[in-house]
Design an enzyme around this catalytic site. Sequence first.
Site, short mmCIF file in Angstrom:
data_model
loop_
_atom_site.label_atom_id
_atom_site.label_comp_id
_atom_site.label_asym_id
_atom_site.label_seq_id
_atom_site.Cartn_x
_atom_site.Cartn_y
_atom_site.Cartn_z
N ASN A 1 22.36 -5.31 -7.31
CA ASN A 1 22.76 -4.70 -8.59
C ASN A 1 21.55 -4.57 -9.54
O ASN A 1 21.70 -4.25 -10.69
CB ASN A 1 23.89 -5.49 -9.26
CG ASN A 1 23.57 -6.95 -9.33
OD1 ASN A 1 22.41 -7.33 -9.19
ND2 ASN A 1 24.58 -7.79 -9.51
N SER B 1 -3.27 -0.41 -0.22
CA SER B 1 -2.25 0.64 -0.27
C SER B 1 -1.20 0.37 0.80
O SER B 1 -1.53 0.01 1.92
CB SER B 1 -2.89 2.01 0.01
OG SER B 1 -1.87 2.98 0.25
N ARG C 1 4.84 0.01 -12.19
CA ARG C 1 5.67 -0.97 -11.47
C ARG C 1 6.31 -0.41 -10.21
O ARG C 1 6.79 0.72 -10.20
CB ARG C 1 6.81 -1.46 -12.38
CG ARG C 1 6.37 -2.44 -13.42
CD ARG C 1 7.52 -2.80 -14.32
NE ARG C 1 8.10 -1.61 -14.91
CZ ARG C 1 8.93 -1.62 -15.94
NH1 ARG C 1 9.31 -2.75 -16.47
NH2 ARG C 1 9.41 -0.50 -16.43
N ARG D 1 5.95 -9.13 -20.68
CA ARG D 1 6.99 -9.53 -19.72
C ARG D 1 6.32 -9.70 -18.35
O ARG D 1 5.29 -9.10 -18.09
CB ARG D 1 8.06 -8.45 -19.61
CG ARG D 1 8.89 -8.41 -20.87
CD ARG D 1 10.09 -7.53 -20.67
NE ARG D 1 10.36 -6.87 -21.93
CZ ARG D 1 11.31 -5.98 -22.09
NH1 ARG D 1 12.05 -5.59 -21.07
NH2 ARG D 1 11.50 -5.43 -23.27
N GLU E 1 -7.92 0.61 3.48
CA GLU E 1 -8.00 1.11 4.85
C GLU E 1 -8.40 0.02 5.84
O GLU E 1 -8.66 0.32 7.00
CB GLU E 1 -9.05 2.24 4.91
CG GLU E 1 -8.69 3.39 4.01
CD GLU E 1 -9.73 4.50 4.05
OE1 GLU E 1 -10.78 4.34 4.69
OE2 GLU E 1 -9.48 5.54 3.42
N HIS F 1 -0.66 3.81 6.18
CA HIS F 1 -1.62 2.71 6.06
C HIS F 1 -1.09 1.55 6.91
O HIS F 1 -0.09 1.68 7.59
CB HIS F 1 -1.81 2.33 4.59
CG HIS F 1 -2.71 3.29 3.86
ND1 HIS F 1 -3.94 2.94 3.36
CD2 HIS F 1 -2.56 4.60 3.59
CE1 HIS F 1 -4.51 4.00 2.81
NE2 HIS F 1 -3.69 5.02 2.93
C1 LIG Z 1 -9.69 4.10 0.38
C2 LIG Z 1 -8.42 4.50 -0.29
N1 LIG Z 1 -8.17 4.06 -1.52
C3 LIG Z 1 -7.06 4.41 -2.18
C4 LIG Z 1 -6.11 5.24 -1.62
C5 LIG Z 1 -4.90 5.61 -2.40
O1 LIG Z 1 -3.76 4.99 -1.93
P1 LIG Z 1 -2.33 5.59 -2.29
O2 LIG Z 1 -2.13 6.77 -1.42
O3 LIG Z 1 -1.38 4.47 -1.98
O4 LIG Z 1 -2.34 5.94 -3.71
C6 LIG Z 1 -6.33 5.75 -0.35
C7 LIG Z 1 -5.36 6.67 0.24
O5 LIG Z 1 -5.29 6.98 1.38
C8 LIG Z 1 -7.51 5.37 0.34
O6 LIG Z 1 -7.77 5.83 1.56
#
Ligand SMILES: Cc1ncc(COP(=O)(O)O)c(C=O)c1O
Length: 409
Positions: free
Chosen positions: A43, A199, A269, A235, A178, A204
């Site tokens: 919820n 990420s 968020r 918060r 990566e 990924h």
């Molecule tokens: C090295 C790197 N940093 C940041 C990001 C950005 O991630 P996101 O797609 O989750 O915003 C990527 C996206 O592929 C990335 O390869």
Amino acid sequence: MKFPKIKKKRYNIPAKMIKLIKSTFYKEKETKLKLSQFIQKSNWLSFGPECEKFEKEFAQYQGRKYCIFVNSGSSANLALVQALFNLGGIKKGDLAGFSAVTWSTNVMPFIQLGLTPIPIDIELDTLNVSSRTLIKTVGEKEIKILFLTNLLGFCDDIDKIKKLCDALDIVLIEDNCESLGTVYKGKKLGNYGIASTFSFYVGHHMSTVEGGAICTDDKELATMLRIVRAHGWDRNLNRESQNHLRNKFNVNSTFYSRYTFYDLGYNLRPTEIQGYTGSLQLKYIDEIVKKRNYNFLKVAPVIYNKTDKYIPIKWDHIDYLSNFAIPLICRTKEIRDELVAKCKNKIEIRPIVGGDMAMQPFFKKHISQEPNLSTNKNAKLVHEQGLYFGNNPELTHKELEIIIKTFTS
Ligand SMILES: Cc1ncc(COP(=O)(O)O)c(C=O)c1O
């Protein structure tokens, strides 16, 4: 338990093509079923206990004290740069070094906050900034911060880079989006800088569909990241940090404390759906990383051995390598273009991440006065002669064979 069948067809990609992204989640059926049950019974779906639970689990996995979960890897980059800015570690006008081959949203926050981004060239055989390329840059320019990108699971001598940064008072941060799971000299990548970003975008290492995180051991930075993540308010801070802020700014009433904004922030968020998914997927992370490592070792040595076609990339200095895609640097543009044609409708490929950032339109538009633009010759070569194909944990043996054949024949 019986799981429903899921059709795996993405946009207009031919069904037989070897795709970069094969599914939304590892163990897709189980994950989607659990996810739908979770949504049914919940919820509260905006940021809450599931996100906080995932933060603790991810911090533990990475071996860091704090994890701040956000809605993308790009948000993680933005939040981290903004938090360092709010804390006074960097300021308007500072020079900000970054890996010349990286992703756009590693550079953009520096421009947005009025710093001057300085691309630092990479080494061709590791695809990463090294202490050598860093020394060259710091000999010419006084950078205050270095945003390293651990590109495609690789790194150079990041331990030496850290020592140099410590000696020169340069704030070192890592983008580990990566390279989740890569270990160098006994330490996971993402644990060399003061903080690192991740990420969880599909494709990924692990997916919460969209999602990202920042990990750090620094308490003050973690607190500021939580302020930046949500509107600049207090918060989601612990009681001690809230009291400290409220006393400092004379916020004496609960009524006003709800809408008091202490520093510059955004709304980055994630939702409970992402938090719950993060915990589910994290259970598989060791398996995922192992499979990616297996795939890499199966195909890369054979393909890189074609030294007439490719510039070899080395990884024997890395203890354990985990990437989400496998890079190839061709000897000539013609070889790369031939491969692009050959892979059409067969193997999904991409340029090597964002290539040379200095060649991107946004960089030319906003940083055109930067005199260093054309001097990063390795980054330029990677931009013009590189490509990557996917390395995901669901690649079959048959697909690995096709990949080897395509890139070696
Ligand atoms: C090295 C790197 N940093 C940041 C990001 C950005 O991630 P996101 O797609 O989750 O915003 C990527 C996206 O592929 C990335 O390869």
